[in-house]
Design a protein around this motif. Structure first.
Motif, PDB file in Angstrom:
ATOM      1  N   ASN A 183      -2.129  -9.897  10.145  1.00  0.00           N
ATOM      2  CA  ASN A 183      -0.877  -9.874   9.866  1.00  0.00           C
ATOM      3  C   ASN A 183      -0.105 -10.165  11.523  1.00  0.00           C
ATOM      4  O   ASN A 183      -0.650 -10.481  12.225  1.00  0.00           O
ATOM      5  CB  ASN A 183      -0.239  -8.396   9.504  1.00  0.00           C
ATOM      6  N   TYR A 227      -0.235  -2.682  10.382  1.00  0.00           N
ATOM      7  CA  TYR A 227      -0.639  -3.979  10.128  1.00  0.00           C
ATOM      8  C   TYR A 227      -1.855  -4.232  10.568  1.00  0.00           C
ATOM      9  O   TYR A 227      -2.423  -3.867  11.552  1.00  0.00           O
ATOM     10  CB  TYR A 227       0.469  -4.859  10.629  1.00  0.00           C
ATOM     11  N   GLU A 239      -1.854  -5.367   5.609  1.00  0.00           N
ATOM     12  CA  GLU A 239      -0.835  -4.539   5.913  1.00  0.00           C
ATOM     13  C   GLU A 239      -1.108  -3.321   4.820  1.00  0.00           C
ATOM     14  O   GLU A 239      -1.520  -3.761   3.599  1.00  0.00           O
ATOM     15  CB  GLU A 239       0.344  -5.044   5.618  1.00  0.00           C
TER      16      GLU A 239
END
Length: 312
Positions: free
Chosen positions: A144, A140, A135
């Motif tokens: 993630n 992201y 991130e």
């Protein structure tokens, strides 16, 4: 057969070396100049990659340091290396010259400062990924939560990249980020990703993603890393890698495929494809499955047709 390779991490490896190493022929570099020449790599993309362990306060300076390494270690001592700042330069390269394209792998270095991104683009960067695997202030990464989309700052970042006609790379973006980016990116591409149908890894593209990317005018460049071919950290066969080309050709058409080695960012390799000097081994294997013209497309011509619509 000349090759255009959309990803290597030479600059990162130069930046972490305890002692200076020579881009021309250092054996530590999978994509050194000598090996690029032997493998007939006509255009090599060089990523600026700042490790996630670098403190945020130092990330921008580290990106600038890698730009300096690009100038002082890759370009300056090697007159045959030509910095590509306009896509039309590629087709003007002379015999013996190699085009060098600067890219940014993840916007970690800019924090929440758009002026830092402008300065990096002013250095000649032509392709930008919003994230690496982690991130940042923009979005992201592939490691993630896949359900988290682009952040508010992404709108400003994407607007600037669109204004500058910069290629936006989705290879390290998470799933929802990909779907959020698709309708707002002007020029979109996967610089080094494979088929998730054959290797279920978040760095790879599902068939649905692949089709949507191509429908938006993008391209998919396949990566040589075994972890994205068979999802393990050990050598894999060339045949296993070729199956990703065959699969994606069936899904989106061979005319939309290209190459993105990830040399100098990988520690395991495809058999007979451990560095840039062996790139023609891949070309030879592709010729067993595709026509000569189709392989020329994968090697370079598909990308050339892609940037002809931009030509800046």
């Amino acid at each position: 057969m000349n090759i255009i390779d959309l990803h290597c991490d030479v600059l990162w490896k130069l930046s972490i070396a305890e002692e200076p190493i020579n881009f021309s022929n250092a054996p530590q570099l999978q994509a050194n100049l000598e090996r690029l020449k032997k493998g007939k790599v006509k255009v090599q993309f060089f990523a600026i990659f700042v490790d996630e362990d670098v403190p945020q306060s130092r990330k921008y300076l580290e990106a600038l340091r890698q730009i300096e390494l690009f100038q002082t270690q890759v370009l300056a001592p090697n007159p045959e290396m030509v910095h590509i700042t306009d896509w039309r330069q590629i087709e003007m390269l002379q015999e013996g010259e190699i085009g060098a394209v600067l890219t940014l792998e993840g916007c970690d270095a800019i924090g929440e400062d758009l002026f830092k991104l402008q300065a990096i683009l002013d250095a000649g960067v032509k392709l930008v990924g919003l994230t690496w695997n982690n991130e940042n202030a923009v979005a992201y990464g592939a490691q993630n939560d896949p359900n988290l989309g682009l952040k508010d700052f992404a709108k400003e970042v994407v607007a600037l990249l669109n204004e500058r006609d910069i290629l936006i790379d989705i290879s390290h973006l998470n799933m929802q980020g990909f779907w959020d980016l698709l309708p707002i990116a002007k020029h979109i591409i996967a610089s080094h990703s494979n088929a998730r149908a054959l290797c279920d890894h978040p760095r790879n593209l599902t068939d649905e993603q692949a089709k949507a990317l191509i429908e938006e005018g993008g391209r998919i460049h396949l990566v040589y890393y075994p972890g994205f071919i068979e999802n393990h950290d050990k050598s894999v066969s060339m045949d296993a890698f070729i199956q990703h080309f065959v699969h994606l050709a069936n899904v989106v058409g061979v005319e939309n495929l290209g190459l993105g080695s990830d040399f100098d960012g990988i520690y395991y390799s495809v058999e007979n494809l451990s560095n840039a000097s062996q790139a023609q081994n891949l070309i030879g294997k592709l010729q067993e499955h595709f026509t000569e013209d189709e392989v020329k497309g994968i090697a370079s011509k598909n990308f050339l047709s892609y940037v002809k619509k931009i030509q800046k």
